[in-house]
Structure formats: C-alpha cells, structure tokens
Design an enzyme around this catalytic site. Sequence first.
Site, mmCIF file in Angstrom:
data_model
loop_
_atom_site.group_PDB
_atom_site.id
_atom_site.type_symbol
_atom_site.label_atom_id
_atom_site.label_comp_id
_atom_site.label_asym_id
_atom_site.label_seq_id
_atom_site.Cartn_x
_atom_site.Cartn_y
_atom_site.Cartn_z
ATOM 1 N N GLY A 1 0.852 -1.183 0.000
ATOM 2 C CA GLY A 1 0.000 0.000 0.000
ATOM 3 C C GLY A 1 0.881 1.223 0.000
ATOM 4 N N CYS B 1 5.329 -6.054 1.793
ATOM 5 C CA CYS B 1 5.653 -4.625 1.689
ATOM 6 C C CYS B 1 4.964 -3.810 2.804
ATOM 7 C CB CYS B 1 5.317 -4.125 0.290
ATOM 8 S SG CYS B 1 6.139 -2.559 -0.059
ATOM 9 N N TYR B 2 3.976 -2.994 2.489
ATOM 10 C CA TYR B 2 3.274 -2.280 3.568
ATOM 11 C C TYR B 2 2.681 -3.294 4.560
ATOM 12 C CZ TYR B 2 -0.229 0.439 6.055
ATOM 13 O OH TYR B 2 -0.987 1.012 7.037
ATOM 14 N N LYS C 1 -7.521 -11.899 -18.299
ATOM 15 C CA LYS C 1 -8.062 -12.347 -19.588
ATOM 16 C C LYS C 1 -7.981 -13.867 -19.769
ATOM 17 C CE LYS C 1 -9.461 -10.713 -23.664
ATOM 18 N NZ LYS C 1 -10.399 -9.579 -23.776
ATOM 19 N N HIS D 1 8.384 -7.936 -3.113
ATOM 20 C CA HIS D 1 7.122 -8.392 -3.724
ATOM 21 C C HIS D 1 7.286 -9.770 -4.361
ATOM 22 C CE1 HIS D 1 4.701 -4.733 -3.283
ATOM 23 N NE2 HIS D 1 5.874 -4.121 -3.308
ATOM 24 N N ASP E 1 -15.068 -10.896 -23.445
ATOM 25 C CA ASP E 1 -15.488 -10.600 -22.069
ATOM 26 C C ASP E 1 -17.008 -10.520 -21.916
ATOM 27 O OD1 ASP E 1 -12.779 -10.427 -21.836
ATOM 28 O OD2 ASP E 1 -12.713 -8.244 -21.825
ATOM 29 N N GLU F 1 5.013 -11.567 -5.580
ATOM 30 C CA GLU F 1 4.011 -11.802 -6.624
ATOM 31 C C GLU F 1 4.447 -11.335 -8.008
ATOM 32 O OE1 GLU F 1 4.005 -9.609 -4.290
ATOM 33 O OE2 GLU F 1 2.979 -7.753 -4.792
#
Length: 507
Positions: free
Chosen positions: A52, A79-80, A363, A166, A224, A168
Amino acid sequence: MEKILVLDFGGQYDQLIARRVREMNVYAEVRPYSAVPLDEIKEYKGVIFTGGPNSVYDESSPHYPKEILTLKVPILGICYGHQLTAYMAGGTIRSAGSISEYGKVELRCKKSKIFDGVPEKSVCWMSHTDYVSIVPEGFEIIATTENCPCAAMCDEERSIYGVQFHPEVTHTEYGKQILHNFVFGVCRCKGDWVMDDFIEKTVEKYKKELEGKRVLCALSGGVDSSVAAALMSRAVGDRLYCVFVDHGLLRKDEGDGVERVFGNMDLNFIRVNAQERFLSKLAGVTDPGRKREIIGEEFIRVFEDTAKSIGKPDCLVQGTIYPDVIESGKGDASVIKKHHNVGGLPERMEFERIIEPLRDLFKDEVRQVGLKLGLPEALVMRQPFPGPGLAVRIIGEITKEKADTLREADAIFRGELEKQPLDCKLSQYFAVLTDTRSVGVMGDAGTYGYTVALRCVSTDDFMTADWTRLPYEILARASARITNEVRTVTRVVYDVTSKPPATVEWE
Ligand code: XMP
C-alpha cells in the site's frame, strides 16, 4: 472450499497476488481491509496483507485490529503489509529516506518454511521507503538486502511472516516458490480448486442476489461480454436480455457469427440493426476523436431505445475484467468502467445495480471460464476488436462503400493468416483503409483506387507491441488476392511500425 484472503491495503498488485495463488489451484479472494470483520478471518486458511502507498505511522494509514495476530490463522505481510504486521506486533518502522530501494535487489535469506527451496542468494523486487528497523518480540529476521536490515521476518510458532519485497511479481526470482511455500507449507492448503468452482460460486451468488430481477447485458460478441452473458444466463435464466448492436462497422460476417452463437442460447438475444443510424451520423466526419464520440453517443441512444422496448430492466451486466479495473483506477473503478466498456453506456440510464461478474479475473482466466461454459473456442480465443470497430480503421470520412471495401480486404488478410499455424506470435491482425488513392494498372487500363495497409502485431499486453515479421509468401498471397478480388483497391502496403512510437490502431 479452502480459501486464502488477500486483505487489500491499497497495493498495486493485490489481484496479482490472488492470481498467483489461484494458479496453484487454491481459491483466493481480494477484499478491502475495511470490509472484512475480524470474526470472518477464521473462514480462511491464510491471510496475505498487501502492499500500500502509506506509512504505518500516518494518521490516515489503513490499519486492522491486531487481534488478527492471535487467531492462529497464518499471515503473510507483503511490503506495507509486512511493516503493518511488524507494527501490530510491537516492532518499529523507520523511513529509509534517500536510500529507499526500488527495483531488483539481491536477497540473502536464511532457512525458513517460506524460503524452502530458495537459494541463499537470489533476486527480489523491492519498492519501498519505510522499513522494519526493530522486529517485534518473538520474530526473527530471515532475510536481508544491502539496504534493508529486515527484508523478511517470521514468528514460525504463530505462522506469521512478513516480506519487504514483492514475491508476486515475476522480477522476484523465487517469488512463486515463496508464495507456494506459504500456501502449502504454512497454510496447508490442498490445491483442489478449479475454475468450475468459480463458476458455481458466482452462479449461486447471483441466483440468490438477483432473484426475480430482470437483467440486461450489452453483448458485443467480444470475449469478455460473451463470457459474462453466458455466466449470468446460468444465474438468472430467462430474466436475462442480451442486446447486440450492429453499428455497421463490424468485420465481415461478424453480426451473423454473433447471432449464430448466441441466438440459439437462452439469452433473449436481441440483434439491433443500427447501421443506417450510425453511418448517417458519421457522414462527412473525418476527425478521429469526433468519430469515437459520435459512436459512443449513438450507442447509448440505440441502447436506450432497445431497453425501453423490453420494459425497464433492473440491472446491467458488464464484461469488465481486472485489467480494465486497473486502467480505470481502483476505488472508483466500477463507476468509471460502466461508461467506458461500450462507449459511454449508461450515463443516463437508471439501473439498481451494475453487475461485473468477471471483474476479478485476468483475460486468460476469463477464457478458461468461457471454455468451461461451453462457448466455442473460436469465440473465446479471438483477438481483440475495438468498440468503435472499423471506424478507427477507415482513415478520413466513413462511407458504406469504404466499410464494405475494408471488410472484404480484412477478411482476405485474416483468412490467409488463419490458413495454417505460423511460427510467429499473432496477437492482432487486420487491414486498414487509408485515405491515400494511388494509380494502378489493370489489363490495359489505368486505375485509381484505394491503398490498403495490413497490420499485424505481437504483444503480451497491448501496452507495447512489435510488428510481426510475417513470411513474405503470406503477404504476397494476401496482396494478390486483395487487389484481384476487391476491385476498388490498387495497392497494398504492410505496416512495419512498432508501438511505441505508433499505436496498434491507426486512429
Ligand atoms: P492502441 O491503438 O491504443 O490499441 O495501441 C491497443 C489495443 O486496444 C484496442 N483499442 C480499442 N478497444 N475501444 C476498444 O474497445 C477503443 O476505442 C480502442 N482503441 C484501441 C486495439 O484494438 C488494441 O487491441
């Protein structure tokens, strides 16, 4: 169903974290920190605190009741989220000031459950100014970097972990491994979640929430909105109405193709032929921005008229997916998207609710859902097509004759490319009708016709794109067929510009 909670503190990568977990066949959902009461935490096998933009000592920074640390539900702070975990447990956070870390950094880690299989030295992705300067009691530092004394910490007994970097993002070399270790090693998940569960859960949710409601879906025939319609049809059955507007700027046979797929489903499919309406509004207009505005505006009008003819529907379904949400800015995302998806819809229409069943998916996940729902592969895997259609591919004034010419040339080019599998990656390919006329010769007679440009790009995300090195034979065949079969075209050129500096579309 075992679930991991991604508790969102305003990070950029929150859905990416959830996606990484889902890739391991464990269901993960992102929820704002303020929307999850403490007593719901126990429903989850583990909680991941996201990053964040704040500093934990800011008055306005997001916090969570520290009792979460006593619930015996494993926690991973990122992180945050890492700093917040340290802060909640009694540690100290400092600002690194000018030596904040950003980018790829060498990570040195010690033995720990979350570093199982991670070498002592590896590369991680950092993006922070604050850092944990004193770890809380009961925690130990398990990783450092040159400028970060606590790049990771843990209280293994309570299964609480924090990482400053991070895991991810793909730049963190062993990021997936670290998340895998948390999800399986620490949270003890089994990994038996599949896309069918998403479908079942979503259908059940909307079955309950939309009982008795009439639902409208603007169906463009794109991936979509098609998947959203098929999904919602399972939830609300014959109370779903799908409106497909043919604005006269679709590709060859596109309208019929969409009708063939959807006309036979229980979707109350309504195909609106608004070709005349759009073309007359566009007559004489050459400015690209103005063309888009006219199409957006007219779309709303056609949609309003159609909605009136089927009574007043309660809700509107949109095929918003997660990248759209990011593009529109988080927080207010749903408000922005409802205007964007189909060119301005539905600013002046009143709906009780906007439903976006795919807004948490990427997607490729949407495509998986589409296939699971039984939609044809050709539809689910199709390349993107812009909302304003051929309008952004006809340079200068748009006329029916020009649209017909482009449709033919475009169909030939696409047909040639789709004849056999190619080695190169084809992300998007189409023809453009330029406003350049050029001299040609046919038989003994001179001609003066259109110049068609062919465009084919390879890209992962459409933010940047490279022009595709197509085999010459394909270009030669497409050029010969276009000039032979489309009488008004005298010249064919291939666009060899990447993005940037060009864009994918010509307008
Ligand atoms: P550009 O031309 O911006 O295109 O490099 C990137 C991707 O976006 C598509 N595109 C649009 N899609 N409405 C849409 O729904 C639009 O106005 C629009 N303009 C561009 C384009 O086809 C490519 O996939």
